[in-house]
Enzyme design. Structure first.
Site, short mmCIF file in Angstrom:
data_model
loop_
_atom_site.label_atom_id
_atom_site.label_comp_id
_atom_site.label_asym_id
_atom_site.label_seq_id
_atom_site.Cartn_x
_atom_site.Cartn_y
_atom_site.Cartn_z
N PRO A 1 0.79 -1.24 0.00
CA PRO A 1 0.00 0.00 0.00
C PRO A 1 0.82 1.28 0.00
O PRO A 1 0.26 2.37 0.05
CB PRO A 1 -0.81 -0.12 1.29
CG PRO A 1 0.13 -0.84 2.23
CD PRO A 1 0.87 -1.84 1.36
N TRP B 1 6.84 1.35 1.96
CA TRP B 1 8.24 1.48 1.58
C TRP B 1 8.47 2.77 0.80
O TRP B 1 9.50 3.42 0.95
CB TRP B 1 8.69 0.26 0.77
CG TRP B 1 9.12 -0.89 1.64
CD1 TRP B 1 8.67 -1.18 2.89
CD2 TRP B 1 10.09 -1.88 1.32
NE1 TRP B 1 9.30 -2.31 3.37
CE2 TRP B 1 10.17 -2.76 2.43
CE3 TRP B 1 10.88 -2.13 0.21
CZ2 TRP B 1 11.02 -3.86 2.46
CZ3 TRP B 1 11.74 -3.24 0.23
CH2 TRP B 1 11.81 -4.09 1.34
N ASP C 1 2.86 -1.65 -8.86
CA ASP C 1 2.16 -2.78 -8.26
C ASP C 1 0.97 -3.16 -9.13
O ASP C 1 0.44 -2.33 -9.87
CB ASP C 1 1.66 -2.44 -6.85
CG ASP C 1 1.48 -3.69 -5.99
OD1 ASP C 1 0.59 -4.51 -6.31
OD2 ASP C 1 2.22 -3.86 -5.01
N ASP D 1 1.89 -4.96 -14.24
CA ASP D 1 2.48 -6.28 -14.03
C ASP D 1 3.97 -6.23 -14.32
O ASP D 1 4.39 -5.99 -15.46
CB ASP D 1 1.79 -7.31 -14.94
CG ASP D 1 2.19 -8.74 -14.63
OD1 ASP D 1 3.19 -8.94 -13.90
OD2 ASP D 1 1.51 -9.67 -15.12
N ASP E 1 9.63 -5.60 -2.47
CA ASP E 1 8.94 -6.31 -1.40
C ASP E 1 7.78 -7.10 -2.01
O ASP E 1 6.81 -7.43 -1.32
CB ASP E 1 8.43 -5.32 -0.35
CG ASP E 1 8.19 -5.98 1.01
OD1 ASP E 1 8.89 -6.95 1.34
OD2 ASP E 1 7.28 -5.52 1.73
N LYS F 1 13.08 -9.05 -1.51
CA LYS F 1 12.54 -10.03 -0.57
C LYS F 1 12.47 -11.40 -1.22
O LYS F 1 12.16 -11.52 -2.41
CB LYS F 1 11.15 -9.63 -0.10
CG LYS F 1 10.52 -10.64 0.86
CD LYS F 1 9.24 -10.12 1.49
CE LYS F 1 8.08 -10.19 0.53
NZ LYS F 1 6.82 -9.75 1.19
#
Length: 232
Positions: free
Chosen positions: A75, A78, A104, A121, A146, A186
Site C-alpha cells: 500500500p 516502503w 504494483d 504487471d 517487497d 525479498k
C-alpha cells in the site's frame, strides 16, 4: 456508562467472534504486534516500513538525490520511507532532491513525492518501458522489491512464483539500474533461494542475506541486499 476503551474492546471481541479461526488468529496477532501499533502512531501505511527503515539505518542505501524504484509498492509504506530518505518532496532545501516511482498490480493510494504505476504487471516488458520513461535520465540508483505472489498455501509453488517475480525484478535491474547501484529483494528461504543468490552474485560485487527484526520470526522471508551493480 461505557468508556471509549471499553467500546473498542467490545467491538474487537465482536469482530473476532464473527471471523474464522484462521482470521481470528491473524487479527489477534495484529493486535499484539508492536510494529503494527508503531505504524499507526508514526503514520506509516503498514508495518513493513520498519523493515526498510532498519535495513537503511544499517546499510545506508537511501540517500538524498537518489532515484528509487519500489516494486510491489502497495500500500505504499516502503515508498513513504524512500520519499523521506531521498528528499523526494524537497523538504530539505539544502539537500539534493530524489525521485521515487512505485509499481504494483494493485491500487496504490497517492503519496506526495512518489509517482505510482498501479495495475502494472512487473512480468510485462511494456511495464519496464513505462518505468524507464518515468525515471529521470531513464535510470535508478536503487531498486526495492517487497513483491510477493498471492499465497496458494503450497510452499514449493509459492517459492517458485516468488522466484519468477524476483528474476523479473533482476531483469528490470539489468535494464534500468545505474552502474554501482543497489538492489534489495525479498525472498522466501528455500530450494530456489540459492539460484537467485547466485544470479545476484554474478551481477553485483556484494550480496548479503538479511532478516530484519520486523520480519516475524515464524516467517521464512529473507532479504537479499545486492550492492555495486556491474553494468555490462
Amino acid at each position: 456508562m461505557i468508556s471509549r476503551v471499553q467500546c473498542r474492546l467490545l467491538h474487537t471481541t465482536a469482530e473476532l467472534l464473527r471471523k474464522t479461526p484462521a482470521e481470528q488468529r491473524w487479527l489477534a496477532r495484529q493486535l499484539r504486534d508492536p510494529y503494527v501499533k508503531s505504524a499507526r502512531q508514526q503514520n506509516y501505511r503498514c508495518r513493513s516500513a520498519f523493515k526498510l527503515l532498519e535495513i537503511d539505518e544499517k546499510h545506508g542505501i537511501l540517500r538524498p538525490g537518489t532515484s528509487v524504484i519500489d516494486c510491489g509498492a502497495a500500500p505504499g509504506a516502503w515508498s513513504q520511507v524512500a520519499v523521506h530518505r531521498v528528499n523526494a518532496t524537497a523538504s530539505d532545501p539544502k539537500a539534493p532532491v530524489g525521485f521515487v516511482v512505485g509499481v504494483d498490480l494493485l491500487h496504490i493510494p497517492p503519496l506526495d513525492g512518489a509517482v505510482f504505476l498501479p495495475h502494472s504487471d512487473l512480468q510485462e516488458p511494456v511495464v519496464w518501458a513505462r518505468i524507464q520513461e518515468t525515471l529521470p535520465a531513464g535510470e535508478a540508483q536503487v531498486i526495492l522489491s517487497d513483491v510477493a505472489p498471492n499465497a496458494s498455501g503450497i510452499r514449493e509453488l509459492d517459492q517458485q512464483r516468488l522466484a519468477e517475480l524476483c528474476l523479473c525484478v533482476l531483469e528490470l535491474a539489468e535494464r534500468v539500474l545505474a552502474p554501482g547501484g543497489t538492489l534489495l529483494c525479498k525472498f522466501w528461504d528455500g530450494a530456489h533461494s540459492r539460484l537467485l543468490q547466485n544470479r545476484l552474485a554474478a551481477l553485483f560485487e556484494e550480496v548479503k542475506t538479511l532478516k530484519p527484526a520486523a520480519s516475524r520470526k515464524e516467517s521464512s522471508e529473507i532479504y537479499f541486499l545486492a550492492k555495486r551493480y556491474r553494468k555490462s
